[in-house]
Scaffold this active site. Structure first.
Site, PDB file in Angstrom:
ATOM      1  N   LYS A 162       0.660  -1.032   0.280  1.00 12.20           N
ATOM      2  CA  LYS A 162       0.083   0.170   0.083  1.00 12.20           C
ATOM      3  C   LYS A 162       0.765   1.386   0.047  1.00 12.20           C
ATOM      4  O   LYS A 162       1.481   1.554   0.689  1.00 12.20           O
ATOM      5  CB  LYS A 162      -1.001  -0.167   1.345  1.00 12.20           C
ATOM      6  CG  LYS A 162      -2.208  -0.785   1.732  1.00 12.20           C
ATOM      7  CD  LYS A 162      -3.261  -0.578   0.166  1.00 12.20           C
ATOM      8  CE  LYS A 162      -4.018  -1.437   0.371  1.00 12.20           C
ATOM      9  NZ  LYS A 162      -5.049  -1.607  -1.059  1.00 12.20           N
ATOM     10  N   ASP A 191      -0.325  -0.824  -5.478  1.00  9.94           N
ATOM     11  CA  ASP A 191      -1.821  -0.705  -4.814  1.00  9.94           C
ATOM     12  C   ASP A 191      -1.708   1.144  -4.271  1.00  9.94           C
ATOM     13  O   ASP A 191      -1.386   1.135  -2.630  1.00  9.94           O
ATOM     14  CB  ASP A 191      -2.339  -1.413  -3.960  1.00  9.94           C
ATOM     15  CG  ASP A 191      -4.311  -0.649  -4.267  1.00  9.94           C
ATOM     16  OD1 ASP A 191      -4.577   0.600  -4.437  1.00  9.94           O
ATOM     17  OD2 ASP A 191      -5.025  -1.002  -3.324  1.00  9.94           O
ATOM     18  N   GLU A 219      -2.190  -1.212  -8.898  1.00 12.03           N
ATOM     19  CA  GLU A 219      -3.459  -1.028  -8.372  1.00 12.03           C
ATOM     20  C   GLU A 219      -3.718   0.556  -8.845  1.00 12.03           C
ATOM     21  O   GLU A 219      -3.427   1.985  -7.975  1.00 12.03           O
ATOM     22  CB  GLU A 219      -4.137  -1.719  -7.861  1.00 12.03           C
ATOM     23  CG  GLU A 219      -5.255  -2.147  -7.461  1.00 12.03           C
ATOM     24  CD  GLU A 219      -5.890  -3.034  -6.965  1.00 12.03           C
ATOM     25  OE1 GLU A 219      -6.642  -3.244  -6.062  1.00 12.03           O
ATOM     26  OE2 GLU A 219      -4.724  -3.919  -6.264  1.00 12.03           O
ATOM     27  N   ASP A 244      -9.549  -0.141 -10.378  1.00 18.35           N
ATOM     28  CA  ASP A 244      -9.967  -0.759  -9.015  1.00 18.35           C
ATOM     29  C   ASP A 244     -11.339   0.567  -8.717  1.00 18.35           C
ATOM     30  O   ASP A 244     -12.264  -0.447  -8.974  1.00 18.35           O
ATOM     31  CB  ASP A 244      -9.424  -1.159  -7.657  1.00 18.35           C
ATOM     32  CG  ASP A 244     -10.352  -1.546  -6.472  1.00 18.35           C
ATOM     33  OD1 ASP A 244     -11.262  -1.682  -6.870  1.00 18.35           O
ATOM     34  OD2 ASP A 244      -9.296  -1.733  -4.981  1.00 18.35           O
ATOM     35  N   LYS A 268     -14.632  -6.334  -6.750  1.00 13.42           N
ATOM     36  CA  LYS A 268     -15.370  -6.201  -5.427  1.00 13.42           C
ATOM     37  C   LYS A 268     -16.351  -6.591  -4.986  1.00 13.42           C
ATOM     38  O   LYS A 268     -17.039  -5.948  -5.789  1.00 13.42           O
ATOM     39  CB  LYS A 268     -14.613  -5.511  -4.624  1.00 13.42           C
ATOM     40  CG  LYS A 268     -13.064  -5.611  -4.579  1.00 13.42           C
ATOM     41  CD  LYS A 268     -12.903  -4.482  -3.837  1.00 13.42           C
ATOM     42  CE  LYS A 268     -11.121  -4.265  -3.879  1.00 13.42           C
ATOM     43  NZ  LYS A 268     -10.790  -3.223  -3.026  1.00 13.42           N
TER      44      LYS A 268
END
Length: 366
Positions: A162, A191, A219, A244, A268
């Protein structure tokens, strides 16, 4: 197989370590659990976490959507006519994707129980085992390096790093530190959670390529609405770019695919509104040769089990990011998907395979 009642209950499970991204810091995995009971006594389970900064859904809005809109719509209906039910659910209100997802997975649980098949087999049955990455929260480079080493020692060979919270130079230092600590054999996914600007993302991803950091993918580098920026990055770098937060609906997925604005999509259930729409996104992407990953929010094994069944059922889902239950202090679920280090083993019981859920810090929804 009529729906007799729909119940909701809150749970709040502390995390082993705070989960930090560019968008938020989470200390407890809060969610609304959904239990749909059929007239013959079968139970289907679902779950929806509040992720206000991503989906706009809070605990209160999820409960209200289920109690005031979805429950009156579904009581007395036959779950075997689930195409009708899904059409009704998705046309009942704008947004509220998390509430829709929780009800969707509970319905699929009941339908696949009726069929006598595990849900992943009911949906396609491509595989019965998955390998998840493990997420390294954004912290100092040293702390992230320490965390990465610990996860690798636990058996994980894929890490999601992250970034996006501070300057992009600090992010590169974080990634470099992790790569130095874990070596070149470990896959690293980055990400940014919308934390970068397009031009700085291009410059920095190229720099990481030149440094030989060997990033598998990046991402959502830019804001969800910045499709032009996302495409400019995808066109300018060699590293694959994954969308995403830019992809909730099949229509948004189509726009990304049509413009070739990303190389991959992250599906998701909390964004798509459940398995029904997630299948449409994946099928569309597959037709255009775009691979998908299935991820999750900070969820318990209820919602992650549903996501794992969906991911295991489809060939085009080549990656999963379903580590959230491993971050929780308590496991409230009996049955469901099981973890063997980084590997997820799908249950062979009919439906989701969840036998019981004992919500932690239970609070009955009003």
């Amino acid at each position: 197989m009529e729906i007799r009642r729909i119940d909701t209950v809150r749970q709040s499970v502390p995390l082993i370590k705070p989960f930090k991204t560019a968008l938020r810091t989470v200390y407890h995995a809060e969610s609304v659990l959904v239990r749909i009971t059929s007239k013959d006594g079968k139970v289907g389970w679902g779950e929806a976490p509040p992720t206000v900064v991503i989906t706009g859904d809070s605990l209160e809005s999820i409960e209200a959507a289920i109690a005031n809109t979805l429950t009156p719509l579904l009581i007395g209906k036959n779950v075997l006519a689930y195409e009708q039910l899904m059409q009704s659910i998705h046309h009942s209100m704008v947004g509220c994707s998390s509430a829709k997802a929780a009800v969707d997975m509970a319905i699929y649980d009941l339908v696949s129980q009726f069929s006598g098949l595990p849900l992943y087999k009911f949906l396609g049955g491509y595989r019965d085992r998955l390998e998840t990455d493990f997420t390294v929260s954004v912290n100092s480079p040293h702390e992230m390096g320490e965390d990465a080493v610990r996860y690798v020692q636990s058996g994980f060979s894929v890490l999601k790093i992250k970034v996006g919270k501070d300057s992009i130079d600090e992010d590169i230092e974080r990634i470099r530190e992790v790569r130095l600590r874990v070596g070149n054999e470990i896959k690293i996914r980055v990400d940014a959670n919308q934390g970068w600007q397009a031009k700085e993302a291009i410059r920095s991803i190229r720099r990481m390529e030149d440094m030989g950091l060997n990033i598998e993918l990046v991402e959502q580098p830019v804001k969800a609405h910045d499709i032009d920026g996302l495409k400019s990055i995808t066109d300018a770098v060699e590293t694959p770019i994954m969308a995403d937060e830019s992809v909730f609906s099949p229509l948004q997925a189509f726009e990304i695919i049509r413009r070739r604005a990303a190389d991959m999509l992250n599906i998701k259930l909390m964004k798509s509104g459940g398995i029904y729409k997630a299948q449409l996104i994946n099928q569309m992407a597959e037709e255009f040769g775009i691979e998908c990953m299935v991820g999750s929010m900070i969820e318990s094994r209820v919602a992650v089990t549903a996501a794992a069944h969906f991911a295991a059922s489809k060939k085009n889902i080549t990656r999963v990011d379903l580590d959230a239950p491993l971050m929780l202090v308590h496991d409230t679920v009996t049955g469901g998907v099981k973890y063997d280090g980084p590997f997820m083993v799908l249950p062979q019981e009919a439906g989701l395979g969840i036998r019981e859920v004992k919500p932690f810090q239970m609070e009955v929804a009003q």
